[in-house]
Write an enzyme that holds these catalytic residues in place. Structure first.
Site, PDB file in Angstrom:
ATOM      1  N   ASP A  15      17.207 -55.178 -17.440  1.00 59.23           N
ATOM      2  CA  ASP A  15      17.285 -53.745 -17.170  1.00 59.23           C
ATOM      3  C   ASP A  15      18.102 -53.493 -15.898  1.00 59.23           C
ATOM      4  O   ASP A  15      18.213 -54.359 -15.033  1.00 59.23           O
ATOM      5  CB  ASP A  15      15.877 -53.177 -17.016  1.00 59.23           C
ATOM      6  CG  ASP A  15      15.822 -51.674 -17.245  1.00 59.23           C
ATOM      7  OD1 ASP A  15      16.808 -51.118 -17.785  1.00 59.23           O
ATOM      8  OD2 ASP A  15      14.803 -51.057 -16.911  1.00 59.23           O
ATOM      9  N   GLU A  37      23.773 -51.963 -15.025  1.00 56.84           N
ATOM     10  CA  GLU A  37      25.062 -51.262 -14.966  1.00 56.84           C
ATOM     11  C   GLU A  37      25.956 -51.741 -13.801  1.00 56.84           C
ATOM     12  O   GLU A  37      27.170 -51.788 -14.027  1.00 56.84           O
ATOM     13  CB  GLU A  37      24.828 -49.744 -14.863  1.00 56.84           C
ATOM     14  CG  GLU A  37      24.202 -49.101 -16.059  1.00 56.84           C
ATOM     15  CD  GLU A  37      22.699 -49.357 -16.134  1.00 56.84           C
ATOM     16  OE1 GLU A  37      22.149 -49.273 -17.228  1.00 56.84           O
ATOM     17  OE2 GLU A  37      22.091 -49.668 -15.088  1.00 56.84           O
ATOM     18  N   ASP A  70      17.918 -44.653 -21.597  1.00 60.02           N
ATOM     19  CA  ASP A  70      16.698 -43.841 -21.546  1.00 60.02           C
ATOM     20  C   ASP A  70      16.896 -42.508 -22.268  1.00 60.02           C
ATOM     21  O   ASP A  70      16.956 -41.433 -21.661  1.00 60.02           O
ATOM     22  CB  ASP A  70      16.288 -43.607 -20.096  1.00 60.02           C
ATOM     23  CG  ASP A  70      15.874 -44.896 -19.410  1.00 60.02           C
ATOM     24  OD1 ASP A  70      15.505 -45.856 -20.109  1.00 60.02           O
ATOM     25  OD2 ASP A  70      15.921 -44.950 -18.163  1.00 60.02           O
TER      26      ASP A  70
END
Length: 799
Positions: A410, A413, A478
Site C-alpha cells: 500500500d 505511489e 480508495d
C-alpha cells in the site's frame, strides 16, 4: 518493403506525423545538420541537439532526443534488446526514410518531422509543423487527424477516448473518488490511437499528456527533463499493437491458481481471533474462499498507535500468528499481509534504518522526514538501493517463513512524496512513477532467488509500464462506495488492459464512505466474477457477504461459486496472457477495431474472447441495452439466442447480469469446490455453443499444478485442443492433448461435453469409430457425451 518517397506522398496523407518538439517559435524549429548510423541506430544532429532512431523489433521504433550526444537510458520497463534489427536507410536530399519489413519512418529534414507507415502501407501517424517547448517543459508532439481517438494513460476514471483531456502522468491517490476522476494511483505513459499506432513515453518522472486539451489538434507528451525517449509501435489493429508492446515490456507470469479465487479483505481485521472467526463464518455460510487479507492492524492498533514500519506482529492482539496461519492454511485459506514503504519515526525499526542509511535522503545526506504524512512523520525506504532492498526483504522473508503466502503493498505511489527526496537512482520528482515498480521488482527477484519454484503474489496500487513482469496485481485505489465509484471501474480496468497491465481490479463493493446499499454490493460482486481478481474490500461497512441479507447472500454466493466453476476458463486466460500478451478483460473495440463506434464503449467488455459482459451500472435498472458484435450470441444464464451486429435490449433482474457467449465458443468449467487446494480437475465440463452459422472453431485448455513458477519453462503442463467442424448432417469434435505431465495431474480425467442449441435428436454418436452412449435433452436442445480423455479423441455426431 515499399520504396516510399516522402515528397511524393500527398499532403492529405502525410498531414500529421510525429514531430520531436522543442519550440513553438519558427526560429527554434529543429533543422537537420547531418546524420550517421552508430551501433545500429540512426543518429541525426540538429540545430537543437541529437535525435536517435532505433528499431527494437520490425514494428517497434525508439525515438530519443538529447541536447548532447548522450541519450537517456531506457527505464526498467523496457526489456533488454536481444539482437539488432536490420533496417534500410535511404537519403533523398530534402528527406530520407528508414524502414524494416513491417514499418517505415519518413523523415523530412527542414524542419525535421516524421511520418510512420505500417506493413499495409497505411500512414498511421503524421505531422506538418514543428514541435513545442516552453522554458520548463520538453517533449514530443503528435498531430491528430480530425476523427482520431486516443486512449491510455493508466488508471483513469474517464471515457475510453481521452482526447480533450490533459492528464498528469503522476501516480497519486484520491480517497473516495468516482467516475470522472482524471488522475489516480497508477499512471502509465502508454497511449493507443484509433489510427493504429501505440506510443510509450518512457518517462518515470512526473510528466503530462495533453491530448488535445490545450490545442485540439495536437497531442503533447512532455516533462521538465530536456532529454527524453519514446517508443512508437505500428500495426494492423489493437491486438497487433498490444502484442508488439508486450514484446517490448513483457507479459505477466501465470499467477498461483489461488489468486483467481475469492480473497476476502476489509479495513480491517484487528486480531487473530477475529480473523479466524470471520474465516470460519464465511466458510460455514457456504462461500468458497482462498485468502484472507489483513490490513494494518497486524502491526499496530490504528489511530494514535499505527507502528507503521515495524513490519512485525503487534503481540497483544496477534499472540500466536503462526497458529492462525496454520489454522487458515488447513482450511485452504492463504494469509496475505499489508506492508508499506514508510517507516515512522516512532517505529521500532526507524533507528536501525536511519543508521544504515537505507531511506531517501535530504540534500545534506540525512534521512528525509516526510513531516505531513497522514500516519505521522516518516522516512521512506530507498527501493533503488541494494542495501535497502536486502534489509526490506529480510523483513518479508521472516514473515514468509511463518507461512505468509502473499503481500499487499500500500501507499506505493508513493502516497506522500514531496520534492527534494534523494534516492540512489534520482530525486523524488525524477523517479516518482517508477517507485512502486521497483518495489514489485524487489519482491519478484527475491522470490526467484529464495523461492525459485513459487509464484509471487503482490497487490500494489502503483507501478509503471512493465510492472506486469513482476507479478503485480494492482487495484484501483480508495474508490467511493457509490454507483459512480462502481461505474468508474470499467474504463479503469479496460484502459489498463490496453496498457499491458492485465490484472487491474477494484475493491468489490466499494471502499470509502457511502452507505450500505445491498443492490450496489450485488451488482459490484456480479461484475467481479468477470474480473482478473475477485476481492471484496471496504472500510466502516463490512465487506463480507455474511453481513448482508439472506436474499443478497443467496445471489452473491451463487456468483462466487460461478467464479470457481469457471476456474479452468479463467486460468487459461492467465496462460494466454503469459505466453501471448492477450488481456483478460478486453474493450469492445479490441476485437472489433473496424467498428469505430466501439472505441467509446466502456460499459460492456469481452472477458477473454468468448464472453461479453454487460454489468448493471444503474440502481433499479430494469432493462439493459447492449451492442452485440457480428455473429450470433447466447445468454449465458438462460441460453436465449441473439443476432449480432446490433444493439439489443434485454430484461434485467437482480439475480443475474447480461452475460453473452459467442456462438462457436468452448467454455470449460468444473464442479463446485471450496478452495483451490481441492481443485477438482478430474472432471472438465466442457460446453460448446452450437450455431449453424459457425462451421468450425477451436479452443485450447491449459492445465498445470497451479503453483510452480517454472511449469512453462520445464514443460510441466498440459494443453488440450478442442476442435469443432460442421458437416452434412453431422458434427465432429477432435480433442487432442499434448500428453504433458505435471504434479497433481489426475490419473484419469473425465470430459463431460455438452453441445447447446441442437435442433434435432442425434441418430448416433461415435467416439473413435465406436458407438457411444449419449443423452439428448429435447427441452433444453442439448446433447451430453461423457468420456475419459485420451491424447486423441474423435467424436462424430450424426443427425
Amino acid at each position: 518493403m515499399k520504396n516510399i518517397r516522402f515528397l511524393k506522398i500527398p499532403l492529405t496523407v502525410i498531414f500529421c506525423a510525429i514531430c520531436f518538439a522543442y519550440t513553438l517559435h519558427a526560429q527554434s524549429v529543429q533543422q537537420y545538420k547531418n546524420h550517421a548510423v552508430i551501433d545500429s541506430a540512426l543518429i541525426i544532429q540538429t540545430n537543437r541537439g541529437f535525435l536517435k532512431i532505433k528499431f527494437f523489433t520490425d514494428e517497434v521504433v525508439q525515438m530519443a532526443f538529447s541536447p548532447t550526444s548522450s541519450f537517456p537510458d531506457n527505464s526498467d520497463a523496457v526489456l533488454p534488446l536481444k539482437s539488432n534489427v536490420p533496417f534500410v536507410l535511404k537519403d533523398e536530399g530534402s528527406s530520407f526514410y528508414v524502414a524494416t519489413d513491417k514499418m517505415e519512418v519518413i523523415i523530412h529534414k527542414q524542419p525535421i518531422k516524421f511520418a510512420f507507415i505500417n506493413a499495409m502501407g497505411d500512414t498511421v501517424a503524421r505531422e506538418i509543423t514543428g514541435g513545442f517547448t516552453d522554458q520548463l517543459n520538453h517533449g514530443f508532439r503528435f498531430k491528430l487527424v480530425s476523427d482520431e481517438k486516443v486512449t491510455g494513460g493508466g488508471v483513469r476514471a474517464l471515457p475510453m477516448n481521452r482526447r480533450g483531456y490533459a492528464l498528469k502522468l503522476n501516480n497519486e491517490p484520491h480517497w473516495g473518488y468516482g467516475y470522472g476522476e482524471q488522475n489516480l494511483n497508477y499512471s502509465v505513459p502508454v497511449f493507443v490511437s484509433s489510427s493504429n499506432y501505440l506510443v510509450f513515453y518512457d518517462a518515470p518522472q512526473r510528466a503530462t499528456a495533453d491530448i488535445g486539451k490545450t490545442m485540439p489538434d495536437y497531442f503533447d507528451l512532455y516533462s521538465s527533463i530536456p532529454s527524453f525517449s519514446c517508443f512508437v509501435i505500428v500495426g494492423h489493429d489493437y491486438t497487433d499493437l498490444l502484442e508488439s508492446y508486450t514484446k517490448l515490456t513483457g507479459t505477466q507470469p501465470i499467477p498461483p491458481r489461488w489468486a483467481m479465487g475469492n480473497m476476502q479483505s476489509r479495513f480491517g481485521y484487528k486480531s487473530q481471533f477475529e480473523t479466524i472467526q470471520k474465516t470460519d463464518s464465511i466458510i460455514a455460510a457456504g462461500y468458497p474462499l482462498d485468502a484472507m487479507i489483513i490490513d494494518l492492524y497486524w502491526f499496530g492498533k490504528g489511530v494514535g498507535d499505527f507502528r507503521m514500519g515495524n513490519l512485525w506482529w503487534e503481540p497483544e492482539n496477534w499472540p500466536t500468528p503462526e497458529t492462525m496461519i496454520k489454522s487458515l492454511k488447513a482450511k485452504g485459506v492463504k494469509t496475505i499481509l499489508i506492508t508499506e514503504p514508510y517507516i515512522l519515526e516512532t517505529s521500532q525499526n526507524f533507528k536501525e534504518a536511519d543508521s544504515l542509511q537505507i531511506m531517501g535522503k535530504d540534500s545534506a545526506g540525512n534521512t528525509f522526514i516526510v513531516k505531513d504524512f497522514w500516519f505521522g512523520p516518516a522516512g521512506i525506504i530507498d527501493v533503488f538501493n541494494p542495501k535497502a532492498v536486502d534489509w526490506f526483504w529480510a523483513k518479508y522473508k521472516r514473515l514468509k517463513e511463518q507461512g505468509i503466502d502473499g503481500w499487499w503493498g500500500d501507499l506505493g505511489e508513493p502516497e506522500r512524496h514531496p520534492s527534494g527526496i534523494h534516492y540512489l537512482q534520482g530525486t523524488s520528482d525524477e523517479i516518482h512513477n517508477i517507485y512502486g515498480h521497483y518495489w514489485s521488482k524487489m519482491l519478484a527477484h527475491k522470490y526467484k532467488t529464495d523461492y525459485p519454484n513459487e509464484r509471487p503474489f503482490f497487490l500494489n496500487r502503483a507501478g509503471y509500464a512493465g510492472s506486469q513482469r513482476y507479478s503485480v496485481f494492482p487495484w484501483s485505489g480508495d474508490v467511493s462506495r457509490s454507483w459512480s465509484g462502481f461505474r468508474a471501474q470499467l474504463p479503469i480496468m479496460l484502459g489498463m488492459s490496453l496498457n499491458g497491465i492485465p490484472y487491474m481490479h477494484s475493491d468489490l463493493g466499494g471502499f470509502a464512505a457511502g452507505t450500505k446499499d445491498e443492490e450496489l454490493y450485488i451488482r459490484w460482486l456480479q461484475f467481479g466474477v468477470f474480473n482478473p481478481v475477485f476481492r471484496p474490500h471496504g472500510e466502516t461497512i463490512p465487506s463480507e457477504p455474511i453481513y448482508f441479507s439472506e436474499k443478497t447472500q443467496k445471489i452473491v454466493r451463487e456468483f462466487i461459486k460461478l467464479r470457481y466453476r469457471l476456474m479452468p476458463y479463467n486460468y487459461t486466460l492467465a496462460w494466454k496472457q503469459a505466453t501471448a500478451g492477450e488481456p483478460l478483460a478486453r474493450p469492445m473495440m479490441y476485437a472489433r477495431p473496424k467498428v469505430k463506434e466501439l472505441f467509446d464503449v466502456d460499459s460492456a467488455y469481452f472477458w477473454g474472447s468468448n464472453f461479453l459482459v454487460a454489468p448493471i451500472l444503474t440502481k433499479g435498472q430494469k432493462k439493459r441495452e447492449v451492442y452485440l458484435p457480428d455473429g450470433y450470441w447466447f445468454s449465458f444464464f438462460d441460453k436465449s439466442e441473439y443476432e449480432g451486429k446490433m444493439t439489443v435490449k434485454v430484461p434485467v433482474n437482480l439475480e443475474t447480469i447480461p452475460v453473452f457467449v459467442r456462438a462457436g465458443s468452448f467454455i470449460p468449467m468444473v464442479r463446485d469446490f471450496q478452495s483451490t487446494d481441492q481443485y477438482p480437475n478430474d472432471t472438465i465440463y466442457m460446453r460448446y455453443y452450437n450455431h449453424e452459422s459457425v462451421k468450425g472453431s477451436k479452443y485450447t485448455l491449459f492445465e498445470d499444478d497451479g503453483k510452480d513458477r517454472l511449469s512453462l519453462e520445464n514443460g510441466q503442463y498440459e494443453t488440450t485442443m478442442f476442435r469443432f467442424k460442421s458437416g452434412n448432417n453431422s458434427h465432429s469434435f477432435d480433442i487432442t492433448s499434448n500428453g504433458g505431465q505435471y504434479p497433481g495431474k489426475p490419473l484419469e480425467q473425465t470430459i463431460v461435453l455438452t453441445i447447446y442449441n441442437i435442433k434435432s435428436k442425434p441418430q448416433s454418436v461415435l467416439i473413435n469409430n465406436k458407438e457411444w452412449v449419449w443423452n439428448f435433452n429435447k427441452k433444453e436442445k442439448q446433447v451430453t457425451i461423457t468420456f475419459v480423455k485420451a491424447e486423441n479423441i474423435n467424436i462424430i455426431i450424426n443427425y
